[in-house]
Design a protein around this motif. Structure first.
Motif, PDB file in Angstrom:
ATOM      1  N   GLU A 285       0.822  -1.206   0.000  1.00  0.00           N
ATOM      2  CA  GLU A 285       0.000   0.000   0.000  1.00  0.00           C
ATOM      3  C   GLU A 285       0.858   1.259   0.000  1.00  0.00           C
ATOM      4  O   GLU A 285       0.559   2.236  -0.715  1.00  0.00           O
ATOM      5  CB  GLU A 285      -0.924  -0.023   1.212  1.00  0.00           C
ATOM      6  CG  GLU A 285      -2.031  -1.085   1.126  1.00  0.00           C
ATOM      7  CD  GLU A 285      -2.916  -1.071   2.355  1.00  0.00           C
ATOM      8  OE1 GLU A 285      -2.638  -0.272   3.276  1.00  0.00           O
ATOM      9  OE2 GLU A 285      -3.885  -1.863   2.409  1.00  0.00           O
ATOM     10  N   LYS A 286       1.946   1.247   0.796  1.00  0.00           N
ATOM     11  CA  LYS A 286       2.847   2.407   0.796  1.00  0.00           C
ATOM     12  C   LYS A 286       3.459   2.614  -0.582  1.00  0.00           C
ATOM     13  O   LYS A 286       3.549   3.753  -1.072  1.00  0.00           O
ATOM     14  CB  LYS A 286       3.946   2.206   1.833  1.00  0.00           C
ATOM     15  CG  LYS A 286       3.475   2.269   3.273  1.00  0.00           C
ATOM     16  CD  LYS A 286       4.645   2.085   4.215  1.00  0.00           C
ATOM     17  CE  LYS A 286       4.184   2.119   5.672  1.00  0.00           C
ATOM     18  NZ  LYS A 286       5.319   1.911   6.617  1.00  0.00           N
ATOM     19  N   ASP A 289       0.767   4.026  -2.875  1.00  0.00           N
ATOM     20  CA  ASP A 289       0.542   5.444  -2.580  1.00  0.00           C
ATOM     21  C   ASP A 289       1.668   6.306  -3.137  1.00  0.00           C
ATOM     22  O   ASP A 289       1.430   7.404  -3.670  1.00  0.00           O
ATOM     23  CB  ASP A 289       0.421   5.648  -1.069  1.00  0.00           C
ATOM     24  CG  ASP A 289      -0.820   4.968  -0.504  1.00  0.00           C
ATOM     25  OD1 ASP A 289      -1.754   4.680  -1.290  1.00  0.00           O
ATOM     26  OD2 ASP A 289      -0.860   4.703   0.717  1.00  0.00           O
ATOM     27  N   GLU A 293       1.281   9.150  -5.949  1.00  0.00           N
ATOM     28  CA  GLU A 293       1.727  10.524  -5.752  1.00  0.00           C
ATOM     29  C   GLU A 293       2.626  10.970  -6.899  1.00  0.00           C
ATOM     30  O   GLU A 293       2.519  12.109  -7.397  1.00  0.00           O
ATOM     31  CB  GLU A 293       2.472  10.633  -4.416  1.00  0.00           C
ATOM     32  CG  GLU A 293       2.828  12.049  -4.014  1.00  0.00           C
ATOM     33  CD  GLU A 293       1.605  12.885  -3.713  1.00  0.00           C
ATOM     34  OE1 GLU A 293       1.692  14.124  -3.818  1.00  0.00           O
ATOM     35  OE2 GLU A 293       0.551  12.293  -3.351  1.00  0.00           O
TER      36      GLU A 293
END
Length: 343
Positions: A285-286, A289, A293
């Motif tokens: 998930e990081k 993300d 971004e």
């Protein structure tokens, strides 16, 4: 590793006052020789067998064969009764067995004795000396070449004088001269084929010795290399902490030969597996993300570039319409003025 002695610090400062230091004279002064020149260098001169023995002792003392073995349980300790490393004597000899450690002057003495006997006894025959191959066409070929000596270019050969301390000013010849003046000195410069940046390698990693019945924690980080994990950052530190927690958890697991605690071991392993899957999902998930971004920034940058391009197109179109408007107004004014003059 059977013979280990603990030493706080190897003292090498006493070697600075050693009375006998082997030195070699060079063209530009006196330079301290290398450690084993008295064994390898055929031009190295030792006056006597005593000096040879002293040079051997000095080489043995200067080249410390004591190796440091870290104690992983007290690696960062500064206490005297808990040393952070141990010392052991390395059995490896830096000088190969094919190199003789005897003084080369004995051979010269033997030859001198044979010459004296041949001078006193006419019937004595000197043994024939066998010379080594000079290898003129091999590795020693460079020793048989030199720059030519041109007396019209320099007063002394280049192998005697390489540089002058005082430079003479060059006087230009008069224009009426029919012959060119040859300078008395010339400067020869050299440059290497490689730069310092092209020969740099990875930082040196010293050798290590693992004690018996020990598993050093540093060996678990052997996959980290310079530029790929080293120097360690926040991600590497978190990875090390997770590895420590996992090793501590493995130590608390019930043994496999205990059938009564088999269910407990399976539950603990299932819980750890779910925890690892949850951690991996969080990492994914990081990463998603972060990619999202980056994608947002790229889209924003593309929109800004498109807006700038549209603005430039609109400004160019506005300038063209303004020029057409001014030209049409000027034409109308010219037609109006000419019609009034005709009336």
């Amino acid at each position: 590793m059977s013979h280990i002695m603990t030493i706080q610090k190897a003292k090498t400062n006493n070697l600075q006052g050693f009375p006998y230091r082997c030195e070699q004279l060079r063209a530009k002064g006196s330079i301290t020789s290398r450690t084993y020149d008295f064994l390898y260098d055929p031009l190295f001169i030792v006056s006597s067998e005593r000096d040879h023995a002293q040079a051997n002792v000095q080489a043995t003392l200067v080249r410390s064969r004591l190796k440091k073995v870290p104690n992983f349980k007290s690696m960062f300790s500064n206490l005297f009764h808990h040393p952070r490393y141990s010392m052991y004597w390395s059995k490896s000899d830096p000088v190969p067995s094919c190199v003789s450690r005897e003084w080369r002057g004995q051979e010269a003495k033997h030859k001198e004795a044979l010459r004296l006997r041949a001078a006193m006894d006419a019937s004595f025959q000197m043994p024939k000396e066998q010379y080594e191959d000079p290898e003129v066409s091999g590795r020693n070929r460079y020793k048989f070449f030199d720059r030519p000596f041109l007396p019209f270019l320099q007063h002394m050969p280049l192998n005697v004088v390489l540089a002058t301390s005082k430079l003479e000013t060059f006087v230009f010849p008069p224009e009426t001269s029919k012959y060119t003046v040859i300078p008395t000195k010339s400067t020869v410069g050299t440059q290497t084929d490689y730069r310092d940046a092209e020969v740099q390698t990875d930082p040196y990693s010293p050798e290590y010795v693992v004690c018996q019945d020990t598993i050093p924690e540093l060996l678990t980080l052997a996959n980290l290399t310079w530029g790929r994990g080293l120097p360690a950052g926040q991600a590497e530190v978190e990875m090390i902490e997770r590895a420590r927690e996992k090793r501590a958890w493995e130590a608390t697991l019930p043994p496999l030969n205990d059938s009564f605690q088999f269910d407990k071991r399976r539950k603990m392993m299932n819980a750890m597996e779910r925890k690892e899957w949850a951690f991996r999902e969080g990492e994914i998930e990081k990463l998603q993300d972060l990619r999202l971004e980056v994608l947002k920034q790229l889209l924003k940058r593309r929109e800004e570039n498109q807006d700038q391009l549209d603005t430039r197109h609109l400004n160019a179109q506005w300038y063209r319409l303004q020029e057409a408007k001014e030209a049409k107004v000027a034409q109308i004014q010219h037609t109006h003025v000419s019609s009034e003059e005709m009336a």
